[in-house]
Design an enzyme around this catalytic site. Sequence first.
Site, PDB file in Angstrom:
ATOM      1  N   LYS A 154      34.615  30.200  54.761  1.00 58.01           N
ATOM      2  CA  LYS A 154      34.093  29.895  53.408  1.00 58.01           C
ATOM      3  C   LYS A 154      32.679  30.452  53.343  1.00 58.01           C
ATOM      4  O   LYS A 154      31.721  29.787  53.680  1.00 58.01           O
ATOM      5  CB  LYS A 154      34.088  28.381  53.210  1.00 58.01           C
ATOM      6  CG  LYS A 154      34.186  27.922  51.778  1.00 58.01           C
ATOM      7  CD  LYS A 154      33.104  28.421  50.849  1.00 58.01           C
ATOM      8  CE  LYS A 154      31.814  27.678  50.824  1.00 58.01           C
ATOM      9  NZ  LYS A 154      30.804  28.319  49.968  1.00 58.01           N
TER      10      LYS A 154
ATOM     11  N   GLY B 170      34.293  30.378  47.411  1.00 59.83           N
ATOM     12  CA  GLY B 170      34.241  29.403  46.316  1.00 59.83           C
ATOM     13  C   GLY B 170      33.007  28.545  46.534  1.00 59.83           C
ATOM     14  O   GLY B 170      32.225  28.791  47.454  1.00 59.83           O
TER      15      GLY B 170
ATOM     16  N   GLY C  76      30.600  25.317  47.470  1.00 62.73           N
ATOM     17  CA  GLY C  76      30.548  24.402  48.608  1.00 62.73           C
ATOM     18  C   GLY C  76      31.167  23.056  48.301  1.00 62.73           C
ATOM     19  O   GLY C  76      31.864  22.474  49.136  1.00 62.73           O
TER      20      GLY C  76
ATOM     21  N   VAL D 192      35.597  24.224  47.707  1.00 59.54           N
ATOM     22  CA  VAL D 192      36.254  24.802  48.890  1.00 59.54           C
ATOM     23  C   VAL D 192      35.648  24.237  50.179  1.00 59.54           C
ATOM     24  O   VAL D 192      36.366  23.818  51.102  1.00 59.54           O
ATOM     25  CB  VAL D 192      36.137  26.342  48.869  1.00 59.54           C
ATOM     26  CG1 VAL D 192      36.730  26.943  50.131  1.00 59.54           C
ATOM     27  CG2 VAL D 192      36.821  26.912  47.641  1.00 59.54           C
ATOM     28  N   GLY D 193      34.319  24.205  50.237  1.00 58.83           N
ATOM     29  CA  GLY D 193      33.646  23.708  51.446  1.00 58.83           C
ATOM     30  C   GLY D 193      34.024  22.262  51.725  1.00 58.83           C
ATOM     31  O   GLY D 193      34.379  21.900  52.858  1.00 58.83           O
TER      32      GLY D 193
ATOM     33  N   GLU E 280      24.066  24.934  62.390  1.00 57.04           N
ATOM     34  CA  GLU E 280      22.865  25.769  62.528  1.00 57.04           C
ATOM     35  C   GLU E 280      22.086  25.613  61.235  1.00 57.04           C
ATOM     36  O   GLU E 280      22.507  26.113  60.201  1.00 57.04           O
ATOM     37  CB  GLU E 280      23.256  27.237  62.724  1.00 57.04           C
ATOM     38  CG  GLU E 280      24.036  27.518  63.986  1.00 57.04           C
ATOM     39  CD  GLU E 280      23.240  27.282  65.249  1.00 57.04           C
ATOM     40  OE1 GLU E 280      22.012  27.084  65.169  1.00 57.04           O
ATOM     41  OE2 GLU E 280      23.844  27.272  66.319  1.00 57.04           O
TER      42      GLU E 280
ATOM     43  N   CYS F 195      16.108  31.629  58.852  1.00 55.38           N
ATOM     44  CA  CYS F 195      15.988  30.285  59.422  1.00 55.38           C
ATOM     45  C   CYS F 195      14.968  30.272  60.558  1.00 55.38           C
ATOM     46  O   CYS F 195      14.316  29.275  60.804  1.00 55.38           O
ATOM     47  CB  CYS F 195      17.344  29.823  59.925  1.00 55.38           C
ATOM     48  SG  CYS F 195      18.117  30.999  61.033  1.00 55.38           S
TER      49      CYS F 195
ATOM     50  N   GLU G 280      10.735  23.637  54.653  1.00 62.27           N
ATOM     51  CA  GLU G 280      11.161  25.029  54.762  1.00 62.27           C
ATOM     52  C   GLU G 280      11.075  25.675  53.383  1.00 62.27           C
ATOM     53  O   GLU G 280      11.671  25.192  52.431  1.00 62.27           O
ATOM     54  CB  GLU G 280      12.608  25.073  55.274  1.00 62.27           C
ATOM     55  CG  GLU G 280      13.107  26.467  55.500  1.00 62.27           C
ATOM     56  CD  GLU G 280      14.555  26.495  55.991  1.00 62.27           C
ATOM     57  OE1 GLU G 280      15.396  25.811  55.395  1.00 62.27           O
ATOM     58  OE2 GLU G 280      14.819  27.208  56.972  1.00 62.27           O
TER      59      GLU G 280
HETATM   60  P1  NAD Z   1      23.393  25.912  51.832  1.00 68.09           P
HETATM   61  O1  NAD Z   1      23.346  24.809  52.799  1.00 68.09           O
HETATM   62  O2  NAD Z   1      23.093  25.637  50.419  1.00 68.09           O
HETATM   63  O3  NAD Z   1      24.854  26.573  51.835  1.00 68.09           O
HETATM   64  C1  NAD Z   1      25.449  27.066  53.014  1.00 68.09           C
HETATM   65  C2  NAD Z   1      26.964  27.105  52.829  1.00 68.09           C
HETATM   66  O4  NAD Z   1      27.445  25.771  52.694  1.00 68.09           O
HETATM   67  C3  NAD Z   1      27.408  27.843  51.574  1.00 68.09           C
HETATM   68  O5  NAD Z   1      28.586  28.550  51.837  1.00 68.09           O
HETATM   69  C4  NAD Z   1      27.660  26.711  50.602  1.00 68.09           C
HETATM   70  O6  NAD Z   1      28.561  27.043  49.564  1.00 68.09           O
HETATM   71  C5  NAD Z   1      28.250  25.657  51.535  1.00 68.09           C
HETATM   72  N1  NAD Z   1      28.186  24.283  51.045  1.00 68.09           N
HETATM   73  C6  NAD Z   1      27.330  23.752  50.136  1.00 68.09           C
HETATM   74  N2  NAD Z   1      27.618  22.449  49.935  1.00 68.09           N
HETATM   75  C7  NAD Z   1      28.674  22.149  50.728  1.00 68.09           C
HETATM   76  C8  NAD Z   1      29.429  20.967  50.970  1.00 68.09           C
HETATM   77  N3  NAD Z   1      29.151  19.828  50.340  1.00 68.09           N
HETATM   78  N4  NAD Z   1      30.441  21.009  51.859  1.00 68.09           N
HETATM   79  C9  NAD Z   1      30.728  22.148  52.523  1.00 68.09           C
HETATM   80  N5  NAD Z   1      30.064  23.296  52.327  1.00 68.09           N
HETATM   81  C10 NAD Z   1      29.047  23.308  51.447  1.00 68.09           C
HETATM   82  O7  NAD Z   1      22.448  27.041  52.439  1.00 68.09           O
HETATM   83  P2  NAD Z   1      22.069  28.435  51.809  1.00 68.09           P
HETATM   84  O8  NAD Z   1      21.148  28.192  50.664  1.00 68.09           O
HETATM   85  O9  NAD Z   1      23.298  29.260  51.587  1.00 68.09           O
HETATM   86  O10 NAD Z   1      21.259  29.098  53.022  1.00 68.09           O
HETATM   87  C11 NAD Z   1      19.916  28.812  53.265  1.00 68.09           C
HETATM   88  C12 NAD Z   1      19.754  27.751  54.333  1.00 68.09           C
HETATM   89  O11 NAD Z   1      20.469  28.123  55.490  1.00 68.09           O
HETATM   90  C13 NAD Z   1      18.324  27.565  54.797  1.00 68.09           C
HETATM   91  O12 NAD Z   1      18.012  26.198  54.872  1.00 68.09           O
HETATM   92  C14 NAD Z   1      18.294  28.181  56.180  1.00 68.09           C
HETATM   93  O13 NAD Z   1      17.329  27.687  57.042  1.00 68.09           O
HETATM   94  C15 NAD Z   1      19.661  27.933  56.653  1.00 68.09           C
HETATM   95  N6  NAD Z   1      20.026  28.897  57.686  1.00 68.09           N
HETATM   96  C16 NAD Z   1      20.106  28.483  58.992  1.00 68.09           C
HETATM   97  C17 NAD Z   1      20.386  29.396  59.996  1.00 68.09           C
HETATM   98  C18 NAD Z   1      20.512  28.984  61.449  1.00 68.09           C
HETATM   99  O14 NAD Z   1      21.156  29.689  62.202  1.00 68.09           O
HETATM  100  N7  NAD Z   1      19.940  27.884  61.865  1.00 68.09           N
HETATM  101  C19 NAD Z   1      20.581  30.729  59.680  1.00 68.09           C
HETATM  102  C20 NAD Z   1      20.476  31.117  58.348  1.00 68.09           C
HETATM  103  C21 NAD Z   1      20.211  30.187  57.362  1.00 68.09           C
END
Ligand code: NAD
Length: 476
Positions: free
Chosen positions: A169, A200, A202, A205-206, A244, A278, A378
């Site tokens: 996803k 889709g 989060g 689908v998530g 992560e 990140c 962050e």
């Molecule tokens: P996000 O948490 O908003 O979304 C990440 C993914 O989770 C997306 O695919 C999203 O659709 C899905 N998602 C959202 N709500 C969900 C739910 N309730 N259930 C299941 N899935 C759901 O993050 P983002 O804005 O896409 O990315 C930025 C963030 O990611 C930053 O906080 C960054 O630090 C972090 N990040 C961490 C690493 C690492 O390896 N530690 C690497 C890159 C980014």
Amino acid sequence: METIDTIYINGAFVAPHGQEMQTLVDPVTEAPAARIVLADEVDARRAIAAASSAYHALRGSSRTQRMEWLQRLYEVVAAAEEELSMQMVEEYGGPLRTSTATAKRAAASFAAARTLLADYAFERQIASAKVVMEPLGVVGLITPWNANYGFICSKLSMAIAAGSTAVIKPSELSARQTALLTRVLHRADLPPGLFNIVTGRGDTVGAEIVRHPDIAKISFTGSTAVGKAIARGAVDTMKRVTLELGGKSPTILLDDADFAKAMPLAALAATMNSGQACLAGSRLLVPRARLREAEESIVAAFDALRVGDPRDPATAIGPMVTHTQYERVQGYIRRGIEDGARLLTGGPGRPDGLARGYFVRPTVFGSVHKDMAIAREEIFGPVLVLMSYDGEEQAIQMANDTIYGLHAYVFSADIARANRVADRIVAGRVFINGLYDEPAAPFGGFKQSGLGREFGIFGFEQYLEPKALLGHEHPL
Ligand code: NAD
């Protein structure tokens, strides 16, 4: 305008059941760039069913077979590196140098998993028990938008090496990159259902992946807030989780560090992937006795970073991914000023000469107090806070004064001293006197930066579960 109206289930491109449309906007021109049809819960369930059937059909696939699949995946992704990189520039605004590296790393992850698999001992004798490392079953891989190919490929490579099947996803904000990557992965001609890709939202689908009883494990990369929601949801079916999450990583310049060498690296650490990383080193800790010199030096390093067209190889910082992300970063810059921090360079608005696009001014704040939002949260943009310390002990204490623990950077003329400080930093990775890339080393966070590790042997074992057999040589 590109339209993306298929998802990938059971080895085929199919129309989603979901009907919701989303428009993706080019972050450089702010013009609509693509329309996507978002998958929904029904699609997630179809993908999970396909992955479950494939898992049962392929269960017991040999090491050689899986190495062959990984090799094919490596070859198709490596052959498409340039195309992938250009799509990342187009959709995400990733500067060319970041995008090229991301596409390369994506291909390399399949090669690395293959190498790991070649030597891994799935069976070992522990005293009288035979211990066998078993695959978990169907895994759900949920990824963010800031390095789409890298996350999808590294997680998928581990899942396949372990003998699992996957439902992926990706972020809906990287649908164009995902569509291209899916076409590329399809070229590897792997068994249907081995991996399925469902773009889709989060919360649809998530959330279904998190809920569904046939998903055995979730590997998630994204924000700490969503990571916590996933961990809570996963516990009902006792899914294994690897998370992560975010960071607020410190860059510590010890008082003997050569600023001329260290500051350009500190600036790069703070602004890599346009600051949307990140592992960004977003808190710069400098000795108070050298504060003025540190301020001048970091401002010079920041001002040397070119912001602009991500297609230009000289560009260091591209636009933020979306208007929302642009506004979020602007909000933090305004908040820093309101809270009394001093702007050393940058500030609100776009850089000079850029009338449109989600570009922000690379910004450094001085006179930052540790309790300010800009020092604790962050930001995920090219914004650095500079704080001064008195003595090594305080530097370590300030570095660890965060809910996060993903990464840290230490610079010193004395390598023994740098290592001593690195030993005391509570973070999953510490870079000493440079910026590095070691995909075989574990990656992940302490504290609220996550749970578990990815990459290399530590990452691989998160996709396996030990089973102990006793009496396996005992005839009745
Ligand atoms: P996000 O948490 O908003 O979304 C990440 C993914 O989770 C997306 O695919 C999203 O659709 C899905 N998602 C959202 N709500 C969900 C739910 N309730 N259930 C299941 N899935 C759901 O993050 P983002 O804005 O896409 O990315 C930025 C963030 O990611 C930053 O906080 C960054 O630090 C972090 N990040 C961490 C690493 C690492 O390896 N530690 C690497 C890159 C980014």
